[in-house]
Design a protein around this motif. Structure first.
Motif, PDB file in Angstrom:
ATOM      1  N   VAL A 191     -16.379  25.282 -21.169  1.00  0.00           N
ATOM      2  CA  VAL A 191     -15.439  24.177 -20.952  1.00  0.00           C
ATOM      3  C   VAL A 191     -15.644  23.164 -22.070  1.00  0.00           C
ATOM      4  N   ASN A 192     -14.577  22.913 -22.833  1.00  0.00           N
ATOM      5  CA  ASN A 192     -14.675  21.986 -23.968  1.00  0.00           C
ATOM      6  C   ASN A 192     -13.320  21.303 -24.145  1.00  0.00           C
ATOM      7  N   ASN A 193     -13.280  19.990 -24.068  1.00  0.00           N
ATOM      8  CA  ASN A 193     -12.008  19.269 -24.170  1.00  0.00           C
ATOM      9  C   ASN A 193     -11.760  18.656 -25.543  1.00  0.00           C
TER      10      ASN A 193
ATOM     11  N   ASN B 171     -10.279  23.640 -21.043  1.00  0.00           N
ATOM     12  CA  ASN B 171     -10.470  22.300 -21.579  1.00  0.00           C
ATOM     13  C   ASN B 171     -10.487  21.240 -20.483  1.00  0.00           C
ATOM     14  N   ASN B 172     -10.418  21.689 -19.234  1.00  0.00           N
ATOM     15  CA  ASN B 172     -10.396  20.788 -18.083  1.00  0.00           C
ATOM     16  C   ASN B 172     -11.398  21.293 -17.049  1.00  0.00           C
TER      17      ASN B 172
ATOM     18  N   SER C 215     -18.795  15.872 -25.458  1.00  0.00           N
ATOM     19  CA  SER C 215     -17.513  15.485 -26.029  1.00  0.00           C
ATOM     20  C   SER C 215     -17.400  13.967 -26.052  1.00  0.00           C
TER      21      SER C 215
ATOM     22  N   THR D  21     -14.729  12.498 -25.458  1.00  0.00           N
ATOM     23  CA  THR D  21     -13.726  12.214 -24.437  1.00  0.00           C
ATOM     24  C   THR D  21     -14.257  12.599 -23.064  1.00  0.00           C
TER      25      THR D  21
ATOM     26  N   TYR E 162     -14.458  13.950 -19.375  1.00  0.00           N
ATOM     27  CA  TYR E 162     -13.760  15.011 -18.661  1.00  0.00           C
ATOM     28  C   TYR E 162     -13.079  14.455 -17.414  1.00  0.00           C
TER      29      TYR E 162
END
Length: 333
Positions: free
Chosen positions: A24-26, A35-36, A57, A59, A61
């Motif tokens: 998982v990577n946003n 991405n969520n 990240s 940003t 999550y």
């Protein structure tokens, strides 16, 4: 009970190792399975007991809700303060995570979370940075976490569940004065924690802890019932408190009004709480163990590095067709 809970934690970690792994990577432009985080938790592609690796990240999550057993693993926290632990120093942040009843058997580690609520039983919360933790399920394990926001208005850790194990956590004073608050429905073991605010215990065994009570505007101190026992703890009063005036807290091996320095009081935000040479908390726990988060059977790990191998150094030249890559990794059990 303690042996059973430690066995449960080990079983959950082992099951995570042999489950399918999803990434998982946003971060825009980075290829990943999801991405969520919430979408990953509910995806039909992901099976029960699978593992979600959540990448650091800039940003935050989206909030996540778990309705089935999963393992969530992030990179850790305070990574810039404790060098050499991870190659990527960015944490994986999420505002709210909820473990619903169907998520019994889940594990979460290495995440930075504003509010974590657990309604399920048999959930392991290990090596996270958490602002608020609320537990309503039974047989839950809270291990090696850093509770990080002393200004929040709520209690730092609230428990309304039976047979808990809460061990090797740093717990500051909450904005309302309470560090730890349990209900009469609760029972369990509270060990090797550092606590800096008021507490309420029912049906608990409390040992190897360091309690430092600061002047509390609400005048709160300790509440506990006749089924709660305290032994081999260090009680240190700060400001106006004097533990000798509280004759209701008794037990084998307890130390009261302890003078002198306890911690190294330097370095990273969590490394600050390592015991300094000559600390009165050294060797005064059960069987000569140290009190505090770095003592006992499951010592605290700096930055909450998850109990999996991690890459802490990655070296490759910037140009060239043949790339001699050097990778250094370590085990974090």
């Amino acid at each position: 009970m303690k042996k059973t809970l430690f066995t449960l934690a080990l079983a959950l970690i082992v099951s995570a190792i042999f489950s399918a792994v999803w990434h998982v990577n946003n971060i825009p432009g980075i290829t990943a399975d999801f991405n969520n985080l919430d979408v990953a938790c509910s995806s039909s592609q992901v099976a029960d007991y699978d593992t979600l690796y959540v990448y650091g990240s800039p940003t935050q999550y989206a909030n996540a809700n778990l309705a089935r057993p999963l393992t969530i693993i992030g990179p850790g926290y305070f990574l810039g303060q404790n060098p050499g632990l991870q190659n990527n120093l960015t944490p994986a942040r999420v505002d709210y995570i909820t473990f619903d009843v169907g998520s019994s058997g889940s594990l979460i580690s290495g995440m930075t979370i504003t509010n974590l609520t657990v309604y399920a039983s048999n959930v392991v919360v290990q090596r996270n940075c958490i602002y608020e933790l609320w537990i309503y399920g039974s047989n839950c394990i809270v291990l090696q976490n850093y509770i990080s926001n002393p200004q929040v208005w709520q209690t730092e850790i609230y428990v309304n569940g039976a047979n808990y194990l809460i061990s090797n956590n740093y717990i500051p004073m909450g904005g309302n004065g309470w560090s730890f608050q349990a209900t009469s429905n609760s029972s369990g073991v509270f060990a090797n924690n550092i606590v800096e605010g008021s507490c309420e215990f029912y049906n608990a065994e409390v040992y190897n802890c360091i309690f430092s009570i600061f002047d509390d505007y609400w005048g709160r101190n300790f509440n506990f019932d006749a089924n709660t026992s305290f032994h081999h703890n260090v009680f240190r009063a700060m400001n106006n408190w004097n533990w000798q005036t509280n004759t209701t807290i008794t037990g084998e091996g307890n130390l009261y009004d302890v003078p002198g320095e306890l911690y190294v009081a330097t370095g990273s935000q969590d490394g600050y709480y390592q015991l300094c040479p000559g600390s009165p908390a050294i060797g005064v726990g059960i069987s000569g163990q140290d009190c505090g988060i770095f003592g006992g059977l499951t010592p605290y790990h700096l930055s909450g590095i998850p109990a999996i191998p991690t890459i802490y150094e990655f070296t490759a030249p910037a140009t060239g067709f043949v790339i001699p890559v050097q990778i250094k990794a370590r085990s974090n059990n």
